[in-house]
Motif scaffolding. Structure first.
Motif, PDB file in Angstrom:
ATOM      1  N   VAL A   1      42.400  33.318  49.417  1.00  0.00           N
ATOM      2  CA  VAL A   1      42.165  34.560  48.850  1.00  0.00           C
ATOM      3  C   VAL A   1      41.573  35.613  49.891  1.00  0.00           C
ATOM      4  O   VAL A   1      40.554  35.299  50.776  1.00  0.00           O
ATOM      5  N   LEU A   2      42.025  36.964  49.719  1.00  0.00           N
ATOM      6  CA  LEU A   2      41.574  37.888  50.588  1.00  0.00           C
ATOM      7  C   LEU A   2      40.784  39.104  50.127  1.00  0.00           C
ATOM      8  O   LEU A   2      41.471  39.636  49.201  1.00  0.00           O
ATOM      9  N   ILE A   3      39.500  39.434  50.179  1.00  0.00           N
ATOM     10  CA  ILE A   3      38.917  40.352  49.732  1.00  0.00           C
ATOM     11  C   ILE A   3      38.377  41.419  50.292  1.00  0.00           C
ATOM     12  O   ILE A   3      37.815  40.993  51.536  1.00  0.00           O
ATOM     13  N   ALA A   4      38.795  42.534  50.043  1.00  0.00           N
ATOM     14  CA  ALA A   4      38.005  43.844  50.676  1.00  0.00           C
ATOM     15  C   ALA A   4      37.217  44.380  49.724  1.00  0.00           C
ATOM     16  O   ALA A   4      37.420  44.896  48.547  1.00  0.00           O
ATOM     17  N   ASN A   5      36.171  44.425  50.201  1.00  0.00           N
ATOM     18  CA  ASN A   5      34.803  45.052  49.319  1.00  0.00           C
ATOM     19  C   ASN A   5      34.171  46.453  49.987  1.00  0.00           C
ATOM     20  O   ASN A   5      33.687  46.194  50.891  1.00  0.00           O
ATOM     21  N   PRO A   6      34.195  47.337  48.881  1.00  0.00           N
ATOM     22  CA  PRO A   6      33.373  48.605  49.630  1.00  0.00           C
ATOM     23  C   PRO A   6      31.965  48.401  49.060  1.00  0.00           C
ATOM     24  O   PRO A   6      31.479  47.879  48.083  1.00  0.00           O
ATOM     25  N   GLU A   7      30.987  48.770  50.180  1.00  0.00           N
ATOM     26  CA  GLU A   7      29.645  48.616  50.196  1.00  0.00           C
ATOM     27  C   GLU A   7      28.867  49.731  49.362  1.00  0.00           C
ATOM     28  O   GLU A   7      29.394  50.953  49.248  1.00  0.00           O
ATOM     29  N   TYR A   8      28.404  49.222  48.042  1.00  0.00           N
ATOM     30  CA  TYR A   8      27.774  50.236  47.132  1.00  0.00           C
ATOM     31  C   TYR A   8      26.503  50.084  47.060  1.00  0.00           C
ATOM     32  O   TYR A   8      25.799  48.708  46.580  1.00  0.00           O
ATOM     33  N   HIS A   9      25.866  51.000  47.510  1.00  0.00           N
ATOM     34  CA  HIS A   9      24.003  50.800  47.606  1.00  0.00           C
ATOM     35  C   HIS A   9      23.667  49.397  47.957  1.00  0.00           C
ATOM     36  O   HIS A   9      22.820  48.650  47.809  1.00  0.00           O
ATOM     37  N   HIS A  10      24.008  49.248  49.260  1.00  0.00           N
ATOM     38  CA  HIS A  10      23.895  47.917  50.078  1.00  0.00           C
ATOM     39  C   HIS A  10      24.188  46.798  49.530  1.00  0.00           C
ATOM     40  O   HIS A  10      23.648  45.590  49.625  1.00  0.00           O
ATOM     41  N   SER A  11      25.030  46.771  48.612  1.00  0.00           N
ATOM     42  CA  SER A  11      25.714  45.618  47.837  1.00  0.00           C
ATOM     43  C   SER A  11      27.173  45.718  47.631  1.00  0.00           C
ATOM     44  O   SER A  11      27.744  46.488  48.214  1.00  0.00           O
ATOM     45  N   MET A  12      27.735  44.700  46.784  1.00  0.00           N
ATOM     46  CA  MET A  12      28.979  44.793  46.585  1.00  0.00           C
ATOM     47  C   MET A  12      29.196  45.847  45.245  1.00  0.00           C
ATOM     48  O   MET A  12      28.463  46.247  44.547  1.00  0.00           O
ATOM     49  N   SER A  13      30.593  46.368  45.387  1.00  0.00           N
ATOM     50  CA  SER A  13      31.031  46.950  44.212  1.00  0.00           C
ATOM     51  C   SER A  13      31.008  46.390  42.742  1.00  0.00           C
ATOM     52  O   SER A  13      31.151  44.972  42.791  1.00  0.00           O
ATOM     53  N   SER A  14      30.613  47.060  41.744  1.00  0.00           N
ATOM     54  CA  SER A  14      30.762  46.466  40.342  1.00  0.00           C
ATOM     55  C   SER A  14      32.147  45.813  40.316  1.00  0.00           C
ATOM     56  O   SER A  14      32.313  44.689  39.432  1.00  0.00           O
ATOM     57  N   VAL A  15      33.176  46.472  40.731  1.00  0.00           N
ATOM     58  CA  VAL A  15      34.585  45.877  40.735  1.00  0.00           C
ATOM     59  C   VAL A  15      34.487  44.636  41.272  1.00  0.00           C
ATOM     60  O   VAL A  15      35.281  43.605  40.649  1.00  0.00           O
ATOM     61  N   THR A  16      34.199  44.364  42.428  1.00  0.00           N
ATOM     62  CA  THR A  16      34.147  42.899  43.131  1.00  0.00           C
ATOM     63  C   THR A  16      33.597  42.105  42.238  1.00  0.00           C
ATOM     64  O   THR A  16      33.766  41.058  42.095  1.00  0.00           O
TER      65      THR A  16
END
Ligand SMILES: Cc1cc2nc3c(=O)[nH]c(=O)nc-3n(C[C@H](O)[C@H](O)[C@H](O)COP(=O)(O)O)c2cc1C
Length: 193
Positions: free
Chosen positions: A79-94
């Motif tokens: 599994v390959l995950i690309a995560n956008p950083e939101y407020h120094h954490s992971m996105s709610s989508v991830t």
């Protein structure tokens, strides 16, 4: 146990944004992968159909889009995950994706090779976001590739208007990352394969 043969990876973007740099990063990965690796991008529109997580809801069974992703993860070598950083954490989508998949009785992430990257418009490329994602795979017992790490920083400068990766250094980094992921899958992915 090391394995041979083609490697199939399912990729999930933690952004539902139409022009997402994270989704664009995964699309770039599709062409930068080693010859023996195929990367399928899980449709972001399908991911958008995941409900917000609730244990009341999960007690009724997995929603159909969640079950679809679980099946793809079970069938994949990694599994390959690309995560956008939101407020120094992971996105709610991830996070929603991980929480839902974790509720499958099949435990799709257990002993599954996983690689995490991410793109951010900020100058650091979202390290806290990636580390937040990594942490989830401790209790889930996912087999996360440690290095190399790729932080696609200042992402507005790395892609053209169509979402094509134009930065050679980033392409090289992602290529090396995917090569290492293929090696990781062959080394630890025996159970999943
Ligand atoms: C709610 C929100 C919080 C954000 N927080 C961060 C952050 O902590 N660090 C960072 O580098 N970028 C942050 N950003 C900027 C994102 O990196 C940028 O919007 C990025 O393009 C999102 O990924 P996407 O292009 O795949 O949608 C934030 C953006 C949003 C909307």
């Amino acid at each position: 146990m090391a394995s041979t043969g083609p490697i199939n990876v399912i990729a999930v973007s933690g952004s539902l944004r139409r022009d997402s740099f994270n989704t664009a990063t995964l699309r770039a990965c599709q062409s930068l992968a080693p010859d023996d690796m195929t990367i399928e991008l899980f449709d972001p529109e399908r991911l958008a159909e995941f409900p917000l997580f609730s244990e009341d809801r999960s007690a009724q069974g997995l929603p159909e889009p969640v079950a679809e992703l679980c099946d793809k993860i079970m069938a994949a070598d990694g599994v390959l995950i690309a995560n956008p950083e939101y407020h120094h954490s992971m996105s709610s989508v991830t996070k929603t994706m991980i929480d839902w998949v974790s509720r499958s009785p099949d435990k799709p992430f257990n002993q599954k090779p996983i690689a995490i990257t991410g793109a951010s418009t900020g100058p650091m490329g979202g390290p806290w976001g990636q580390y937040a994602v990594r942490t989830c795979f401790i209790p889930l017992e996912g087999l996360v590739l440690n290095r190399p790490e790729v932080f696609v920083k200042s992402s507005k400068t790395k892609f053209d208007e169509s979402g094509k990766l134009t930065d050679n250094a980033t392409a090289e980094e992602l290529g090396a990352f995917l090569g290492a992921f293929a090696g990781w899958i062959r080394t630890v992915g025996g159970q999943a394969r």
